[in-house]
Design a protein around this motif. Structure first.
Motif, PDB file in Angstrom:
ATOM      1  N   LEU A 105       0.924  -1.282   0.018  1.00  0.00           N
ATOM      2  CA  LEU A 105      -0.033   0.059  -0.061  1.00  0.00           C
ATOM      3  C   LEU A 105       0.999   1.252  -0.113  1.00  0.00           C
ATOM      4  CD1 LEU A 105      -2.473   1.639   0.264  1.00  0.00           C
ATOM      5  CD2 LEU A 105      -2.318   1.129   2.933  1.00  0.00           C
ATOM      6  N   PHE A 106       2.063   1.544   0.937  1.00  0.00           N
ATOM      7  CA  PHE A 106       2.845   2.563   1.017  1.00  0.00           C
ATOM      8  C   PHE A 106       3.470   2.763   0.009  1.00  0.00           C
ATOM      9  CE2 PHE A 106       1.355   2.166   5.544  1.00  0.00           C
ATOM     10  CZ  PHE A 106       0.952   3.500   5.676  1.00  0.00           C
ATOM     11  N   THR A 107       3.970   1.984  -0.823  1.00  0.00           N
ATOM     12  CA  THR A 107       4.648   1.790  -2.042  1.00  0.00           C
ATOM     13  C   THR A 107       3.811   2.401  -3.025  1.00  0.00           C
ATOM     14  OG1 THR A 107       6.061  -0.267  -1.497  1.00  0.00           O
ATOM     15  CG2 THR A 107       6.122   0.538  -3.623  1.00  0.00           C
ATOM     16  N   VAL A 128       7.097  -0.615  12.884  1.00  0.00           N
ATOM     17  CA  VAL A 128       7.051   0.496  12.029  1.00  0.00           C
ATOM     18  C   VAL A 128       8.269   0.663  11.109  1.00  0.00           C
ATOM     19  CG1 VAL A 128       7.093   3.067  12.003  1.00  0.00           C
ATOM     20  CG2 VAL A 128       5.668   1.741  13.547  1.00  0.00           C
ATOM     21  N   THR A 129       9.561   0.344  11.732  1.00  0.00           N
ATOM     22  CA  THR A 129      10.700   0.135  10.988  1.00  0.00           C
ATOM     23  C   THR A 129      10.554  -0.630   9.783  1.00  0.00           C
ATOM     24  OG1 THR A 129      12.125   0.578  12.983  1.00  0.00           O
ATOM     25  CG2 THR A 129      13.132  -0.477  10.931  1.00  0.00           C
ATOM     26  N   ALA A 130       9.910  -2.055   9.931  1.00  0.00           N
ATOM     27  CA  ALA A 130       9.780  -2.900   8.757  1.00  0.00           C
ATOM     28  C   ALA A 130       9.025  -2.460   7.780  1.00  0.00           C
ATOM     29  CB  ALA A 130       9.401  -4.336   9.366  1.00  0.00           C
ATOM     30  N   ILE A 131       7.774  -1.847   8.005  1.00  0.00           N
ATOM     31  CA  ILE A 131       6.875  -1.446   6.950  1.00  0.00           C
ATOM     32  C   ILE A 131       7.638  -0.290   6.297  1.00  0.00           C
ATOM     33  CG2 ILE A 131       4.728  -0.076   6.613  1.00  0.00           C
ATOM     34  CD1 ILE A 131       3.775  -1.295   9.294  1.00  0.00           C
ATOM     35  N   ALA A 132       8.119   0.694   6.860  1.00  0.00           N
ATOM     36  CA  ALA A 132       8.731   1.751   6.226  1.00  0.00           C
ATOM     37  C   ALA A 132      10.042   1.394   5.438  1.00  0.00           C
ATOM     38  CB  ALA A 132       9.424   2.732   7.291  1.00  0.00           C
ATOM     39  N   ALA A 133      10.489  -0.071   5.495  1.00  0.00           N
ATOM     40  CA  ALA A 133      11.853  -0.368   4.891  1.00  0.00           C
ATOM     41  C   ALA A 133      11.679  -0.664   3.170  1.00  0.00           C
ATOM     42  CB  ALA A 133      12.355  -1.846   5.548  1.00  0.00           C
ATOM     43  N   ALA A 134      10.380  -0.530   2.847  1.00  0.00           N
ATOM     44  CA  ALA A 134      10.036  -0.696   1.500  1.00  0.00           C
ATOM     45  C   ALA A 134       9.944   0.599   0.778  1.00  0.00           C
ATOM     46  CB  ALA A 134       8.677  -1.731   1.218  1.00  0.00           C
ATOM     47  N   LEU A 135      10.130   1.707   1.588  1.00  0.00           N
ATOM     48  CA  LEU A 135       9.880   3.209   1.011  1.00  0.00           C
ATOM     49  C   LEU A 135      10.847   3.861   0.373  1.00  0.00           C
ATOM     50  CD1 LEU A 135       7.196   4.496   3.714  1.00  0.00           C
ATOM     51  CD2 LEU A 135       6.748   3.121   1.441  1.00  0.00           C
ATOM     52  N   ARG A 140       9.724   9.996   6.244  1.00  0.00           N
ATOM     53  CA  ARG A 140       8.593  10.641   6.527  1.00  0.00           C
ATOM     54  C   ARG A 140       7.406   9.747   6.881  1.00  0.00           C
ATOM     55  NH1 ARG A 140       5.744  11.577   1.205  1.00  0.00           N
ATOM     56  NH2 ARG A 140       6.518   9.823  -0.158  1.00  0.00           N
ATOM     57  N   PHE A 141       7.771   8.445   7.389  1.00  0.00           N
ATOM     58  CA  PHE A 141       6.853   7.459   7.893  1.00  0.00           C
ATOM     59  C   PHE A 141       6.880   7.337   9.415  1.00  0.00           C
ATOM     60  CE2 PHE A 141       5.672   2.997   8.645  1.00  0.00           C
ATOM     61  CZ  PHE A 141       4.495   3.085   7.654  1.00  0.00           C
TER      62      PHE A 141
END
Length: 514
Positions: A105-107, A128-135, A140-141
């Motif tokens: 979704l965030f990608t 939160v770190t793991a979700i942001a790793a794909a950005l 800004r996450f």
């Protein structure tokens, strides 16, 4: 936010998504509700407007405000993408707890929103770190963890991942504040603040139950009426859902590499496996079917008050009891005066009772002692910790095996004379409230000591997030870190698994008091 009333997109239209949308809407934002399922966003928008109608009916929102809010609410269904959210200043995600789905979704969002858009997840269990790793721009996450129901509960945990920019975190704090919420800052750690620090509230009660020291109704009553908690852990997990609560516990335990301090409850596991999930299934720890009666806590029958008591030293956190006893008409004697008055009956009657410091001695020779994490021995009768002995309406007693029926009757009569209901439980180390509060304080101190959050934020989170009567660190200060650490040392000797070994942060807190 580029302006005070910018556009907020909420992706995911379940209970949390609807609640967050309502909060943003009433704060004056244009809100875009998005869901991939056909018609789901429109249905969610109607549900939000229905809640606003109820606020109008209750006089908490006027009709013009409701109409203006309705004009700012837009529903979007996007099975092929999130292009309709391109103008969002903030996106808050509240979809299913699946790492891959959130990253996807965030990608996709990064392809359409501005580089200045704040991206936030409402996750309660994922990193939160793991979700942001794909950005592309992970700085800004942030995590924006609301509590259910979001429109009513004031707390929001603002979680900084490993790559989160300080400016993004500060922006999230300001946003939550303008929404009328109370934000607390924390680093990305399993359970964040609340779900990390709260684990002992459930775990210790379940442990007492597993040791067959007391039944759920009695444990709940003692934690409410003596500990000052709004709900007991058995009734609260029935409300939350046993599957939900156990899942959080298991997630935190596994995230901490199965640290023994976070070990889940086998009794709760069996409850989940049986399908007894609480109110939503009609059965949990309690029977919630229509017409079912609620079990009563164990309450001792009336007993006569003792003629006097002998005070041996100070009672620590129970220091209010001597004055209360005097006010209730129970004379207090010094050891010397008692020895002169009752030379043949005063004193401990078993070899194990070699010291009587810090206790109340009853006429028959039994010793009333505040629970300290040890197993009651000889003719000791331990009484549990209370948030405030004057306002508490119930006190739990745990008699040692050598204590007689007459000893227990005297102890019961003592607290009944002080206006307390008495629950007698099996002699378990630390009893109920004392071990729970000691562990909460240790977990809270560890959270601060590891740099997850500040002491003020931890206490605020626990008061507002789970309605604790006092923040655990403030409670620790009131009790004394030395007393808390001693309780845990005693528990560690009784259960030498490491579960109760006091952490370094608590021991440093104890050292600072010296």
């Amino acid at each position: 936010m580029r302006d005070a009333t910018g556009t907020v997109a909420v992706v995911g239209t379940g209970t949390m998504g609807q609640g967050i949308a309502q909060v943003a809407l009433l704060a004056g934002h244009t809100v875009r509700l998005h869901d991939v399922a056909p018609d789901r966003a429109a249905q969610a928008a109607e549900a939000v407007l229905g809640r606003l109608d109820r606020l109008v009916d209750k006089g908490r929102l006027d009709a013009e405000e409701r109409a203006a809010a309705a004009a700012r609410l837009h529903a979007h269904t996007g099975p092929d993408g999130v292009g309709d959210l391109a103008d969002a200043d903030v996106v808050v995600e509240a979809i299913l707890e699946d790492l891959g789905a959130k990253q996807q979704l965030f990608t996709a969002l990064e392809q359409v929103v501005s580089d200045e858009t704040l991206l936030a997840t409402n996750t309660s269990s994922l990193s939160v770190t793991a979700i942001a790793a794909a950005l592309r721009l992970p700085g800004r996450f942030v995590g924006l963890h609301f509590f259910n129901p979001a429109p009513l509960l004031p707390l929001v945990e603002v979680v900084s991942g490993h790559a989160t920019d300080e400016a993004a975190a500060e922006r999230a704090v300001k946003l939550a504040t303008t929404w009328g919420k109370t934000p607390v800052r924390c680093a990305d750690t399993p359970g964040f603040i609340v779900n990390r620090v709260a684990r002992p509230f459930y775990a210790e009660a379940f442990r007492v139950y597993e040791e067959r020291a007391a039944d759920p109704a009695t444990i709940d009553a003692v934690l409410r009426e003596s500990g000052g908690f709004r709900m007991g852990p058995f009734e609260l997990t029935d409300l939350i859902g046993q599957d939900v609560n156990e899942s959080v516990t298991r997630s935190v335990w596994e995230s901490f590499f199965q640290d023994v301090k976070f070990t889940p409850s086998l009794a709760q596991r069996r409850l989940v496996q049986s399908g007894r999930l609480g109110r939503k299934t009609g059965h949990g720890w309690y029977d919630h079917t229509p017409g079912a009666s609620r079990p009563e806590p164990h309450t001792a029958r009336p007993c006569p008050a003792p003629e006097y008591a002998v005070l041996h030293g100070g009672l620590g956190p129970a220091a209010a009891l001597p004055a209360m006893a005097t006010e209730a008409g129970i004379p207090l004697r010094t050891p010397e005066a008692s020895a002169a008055a009752e030379p043949t009956t005063t004193g401990a009657t078993t070899p194990g009772d070699t010291t009587r410091h810090g206790c109340l001695e009853l006429p028959g020779g039994a010793l009333l002692r505040l629970a300290d994490g040890s197993q009651p021995r000889g003719r000791e009768i331990h009484f549990d910790l209370a948030l405030d002995y004057r306002t508490a309406t119930r006190v739990a007693l745990a008699p040692a095996d050598a204590a007689s029926v007459a000893d227990l009757a005297e102890a019961t009569g003592f607290f009944q004379a002080l206006g307390k209901a008495v629950s007698v439980v099996e002699p378990v180390p630390g009893m109920i409230v004392a071990r729970t509060v000691a562990m909460l304080a240790d977990f809270a101190a560890d959270t601060v000591g590891r740099g997850v959050a500040g002491a003020g934020d931890v206490d605020t989170a626990m008061r507002l997030g789970v309605n604790y009567p006092v923040g655990p660190l403030r409670w620790c200060d009131d009790l004394g870190a030395d007393w808390v650490a001693d309780v845990l040392h005693h528990l560690h000797r009784e259960y030498p698994t490491g579960r109760y070994a006091p952490g370094r942060a608590l021991l440093r807190r104890k050292g600072a008091e010296s």
